[in-house]
Enzyme design. Structure first.
Site, PDB file in Angstrom:
ATOM      1  N   ASP A 125      47.978  36.047  44.686  1.00  0.00           N
ATOM      2  CA  ASP A 125      47.166  37.111  44.111  1.00  0.00           C
ATOM      3  C   ASP A 125      47.240  38.310  45.065  1.00  0.00           C
ATOM      4  O   ASP A 125      47.821  38.250  46.151  1.00  0.00           O
ATOM      5  CB  ASP A 125      45.714  36.623  43.903  1.00  0.00           C
TER       6      ASP A 125
ATOM      7  N   GLU B 217      36.190  41.630  38.333  1.00  0.00           N
ATOM      8  CA  GLU B 217      36.145  40.742  39.491  1.00  0.00           C
ATOM      9  C   GLU B 217      34.780  40.758  40.166  1.00  0.00           C
ATOM     10  O   GLU B 217      33.749  40.670  39.481  1.00  0.00           O
ATOM     11  CB  GLU B 217      37.291  41.115  40.431  1.00  0.00           C
TER      12      GLU B 217
HETATM   13  C1  GLC Z   1      43.682  41.027  41.006  1.00  0.00           C
HETATM   14  C2  GLC Z   1      43.373  39.797  40.171  1.00  0.00           C
HETATM   15  C3  GLC Z   1      44.561  39.256  39.422  1.00  0.00           C
HETATM   16  C4  GLC Z   1      45.522  40.386  39.090  1.00  0.00           C
HETATM   17  C5  GLC Z   1      46.066  40.927  40.401  1.00  0.00           C
HETATM   18  C6  GLC Z   1      47.004  42.113  40.188  1.00  0.00           C
HETATM   19  O1  GLC Z   1      42.938  41.006  42.189  1.00  0.00           O
HETATM   20  O2  GLC Z   1      42.735  38.705  40.823  1.00  0.00           O
HETATM   21  O3  GLC Z   1      44.059  38.611  38.244  1.00  0.00           O
HETATM   22  O4  GLC Z   1      46.586  39.902  38.283  1.00  0.00           O
HETATM   23  O5  GLC Z   1      45.030  41.301  41.296  1.00  0.00           O
HETATM   24  O6  GLC Z   1      46.297  43.203  39.651  1.00  0.00           O
END
Ligand code: GLC
Length: 611
Positions: free
Chosen positions: A288, A496
């Site tokens: 991530d 988030e």
């Molecule tokens: C974010 C998320 C993830 C996403 C990634 C790229 O923090 O947790 O779901 O795909 O970063 O944006």
């Protein structure tokens, strides 16, 4: 004599032969660079040509410029691709973006209901169609990879990402994984489970995320700790993944969360022993966003430790996203010192190359400009409107038995439309829309609920819009009484950790607005939210009808189609509608103590009293 083209450039060769041939030609530096995914703002010829970095992404909201068109996106991605193809071995990049409810980073794209609303439809064919359409709009912008679907099984609505989940039970999530076949195309009969598949250039690489247990984070604390047995982890949180492997999902994203205290990003057991060996996943595992940086906290920001721990656990590509030189320096040093075996690097790069060869990107590295007109087109918006209709959950219809309040009359003399969310495209789209955490107002093209109401009612109907009426404005307006009121309340967009909340009352003083209006005018309440919100019993008694509309996206017309009876309600709750947050976490599996306001699976039809 003309030198023969290297085997890996020959599309008639088997994928595995091309992978092996190309891997054998790569230096350690080139291998390490393929394992880095960087953000578009630091993508340069030096990074993509000289270093041969493997992938670029757009963070939520990171576009070439505010309001950039699909053509401007495609120009940007194609330019980066030219830099990549100019590298020594000419390995193309794959460009990723979070198209999680339509191509939500792109202004003017069709925005579908967020996953919680799709879970209410329980319609796997709809999910597949949405994947197909999303893939077209993503490819129109030159992008080949979406970080979707989110397979989290949301076990606590206090978590800021519950709206990204299809439901609180694994069976609902499993059903909706059909979106993978929409995004990537359906693999042929006999396609080996776990092996990546992509049908063609009108499909996109999908990403099953976040492996594993993200939805079980304790008390809904984002990036927290999921505390459960392995049996529960497998039964509740892992079960949607094989459904995606059977559809040839190309990538999996590791979760920020920990399982019983062990961070997923450094869990060799879960990523290598379970995901790769036991479940047979042959695509690539991506971290991530700065996911490995989170590993450093307990280790005194020793980034070298983070690199070693995540790569040795089985993560194949690191979403760095900015300090890629440091990442490459540490990774190469770790291989040279033997702390990361070259066999692990080769496994990671094989998986990355496998996805790239399967995707066809070597043969067709550039965008298809013939797709530009599909972005936000009428056909796609009609599909989104249908999805909205099917996602709505009718929770109350009439105060007395056999006296349904809905459908509303289209030829009423005078109606009131009120509430913070009645005329706000940004609010109805929610997070992950244009900006990472969404926005307010006309953030993109679409139809607000108020606009849809105005379109639905007859010319002779007077529509009075009062976002936040006071008792005196209502009094003045009542000289000519209102036939009914439509009050639209809900949550402001979030993403988030910004959405983690312990109290889940209706924001923007929605409860008081509702109580004031419903006290004097027959009222239908629409709740625009990513999760259930607290509804006081007294308020529930006051209102005539109640509809959960979730986060419907740009096509507000789907809501009025049902409100005014052009179609019936079909949605059923994908999550339990709690009475109070003191009950959380609460699931139907707790048996006799399960006492929600409305149970999972509940949903009325306009004309029946109970489903
Ligand atoms: C974010 C998320 C993830 C996403 C990634 C790229 O923090 O947790 O779901 O795909 O970063 O944006």
């Amino acid at each position: 004599m003309a030198t023969e083209a290297p085997l890996y450039k020959d599309p008639t060769q088997p994928v595995e032969a091309r992978v092996k041939d190309l891997l054998s030609r790569m230096t350690l530096q080139e291998k390490a660079a393929q394992m880095a995914q960087i953000e578009r703002r630091v993508a340069t010829p030096a990074a993509l040509t000289n270093l041969a970095i493997g992938s670029v992404l757009s963070a939520g909201g990171s576009s070439p410029r505010d309001g950039a068109t699909a053509e401007e996106w495609a120009d940007m991605v194609d330019e980066m691709q030219r830099w990549a193809l100019a590298s020594r071995l000419g390995i193309p990049i794959i460009y990723g973006s979070d198209a999680v409810h339509g191509h939500n980073n792109l202004f003017g794209a069709t925005i579908f209901p967020h996953n919680v609303g799709l879970g209410a439809t329980r319609d796997r064919e709809l999910a597949r169609r949405i994947g197909e359409v999303t893939a077209l709009e993503v490819r129109a912008s030159g992008i080949q990879w979406t970080f979707a679907p989110c397979l989290a099984v949301c076990r606590d609505p206090r978590w800021g990402r519950c709206y990204e989940c299809y439901g609180e039970e694994p069976e609902i999530v499993q059903m909706m994984t059909s979106i993978v076949s929409g995004l990537q195309g359906s693999p042929p009969e006999g396609h080996p489970s776990g092996y990546p598949f992509l049908a063609g250039q009108r499909n996109v690489i999908a990403c099953a995320k976040h492996f594993v247990g993200d939805g079980g984070t304790h008390k809904g604390i984002n990036e927290g700790n999921t505390i459960c047995s392995y049996e529960e982890l497998e039964r509740i949180h892992m079960s949607p993944y094989p459904d995606c492997f059977n559809q040839g999902v190309c990538t999996v994203m590791a979760s920020y969360t920990s399982w019983n205290g062990e961070p997923l990003h450094s869990s060799h057991f879960l990523i290598t022993d379970v995901l790769k060996d036991k479940l047979g996943f042959k695509g690539l595992v991506v971290s991530d966003w700065e996911g490995i940086d989170r590993l450093c906290k307990p280790h005194g920001s020793n980034y070298r430790y983070c690199v070693a721990a995540s790569i040795n656990a089985g993560v194949d590509m690191i979403m760095v996203p900015f300090r890629y030189e440091k990442f490459l320096e540490d990774l190469i040093s770790l291989v040279e010192s033997g702390e990361v075996p070259i066999s692990r690097i080769d496994d990671a790069v094989e998986r990355i190359l496998r996805v790239k060869f399967v995707s066809g990107i070597f043969e067709q590295p550039f965008s298809d400009r013939s797709l530009l007109d599909v972005v936000g087109c009428k056909e796609h918006r009609l599909l989104a409107r249908d999805a909205v209709r099917k996602s709505l959950v009718l929770l109350k219809n009439g105060k007395e038995a056999r006296q349904p309040f809905l459908p509303l009359k289209k030829n009423a003399k005078k109606i009131l439309v009120a509430g913070s969310h009645a005329d706000n495209i940004g609010y109805q789209c929610g997070g992950w829309t244009i900006a990472w955490y969404g926005g307010s107002g006309r953030i993109t093209a679409g139809t607000s609920i108020l606009e849809a109401i105005r379109e639905a009612v007859g010319e002779e109907t007077e529509v009075v819009h009062e976002p936040n009426p006071t008792a005196s404005t209502l009094q003045q307006q009542q000289k000519e009484p209102f036939s009914y009121a439509i009050v639209v309340v809900g949550e402001a967009p979030y993403a988030e950790m910004l959405g983690d909340r312990t109290g889940l009352s209706i924001p923007f003083n929605g409860h008081d607005t509702l109580s004031l209006i419903a006290g004097t005018i027959p009222t239908v309440t629409l709740v625009v939210s990513g999760r259930p919100l607290v509804l006081e019993a007294q308020l529930l008694n006051q209102i005539e009808a109640l509809v959960a509309v979730w986060l419907p996206g740009t096509e507000g017309g789907g809501i009025t189609d049902c409100l005014f009876g052009d179609c019936d309600f079909h949605g059923v709750l994908p999550v339990s509608w709690f009475r109070s947050v003191d009950q959380l976490p609460m699931h139907s599996s707790i048996g006799a103590d399960y006492d929600p306001l409305f149970p999972i699976g509940f949903g009325l039809r306009m004309f029946d009293k109970k489903l």
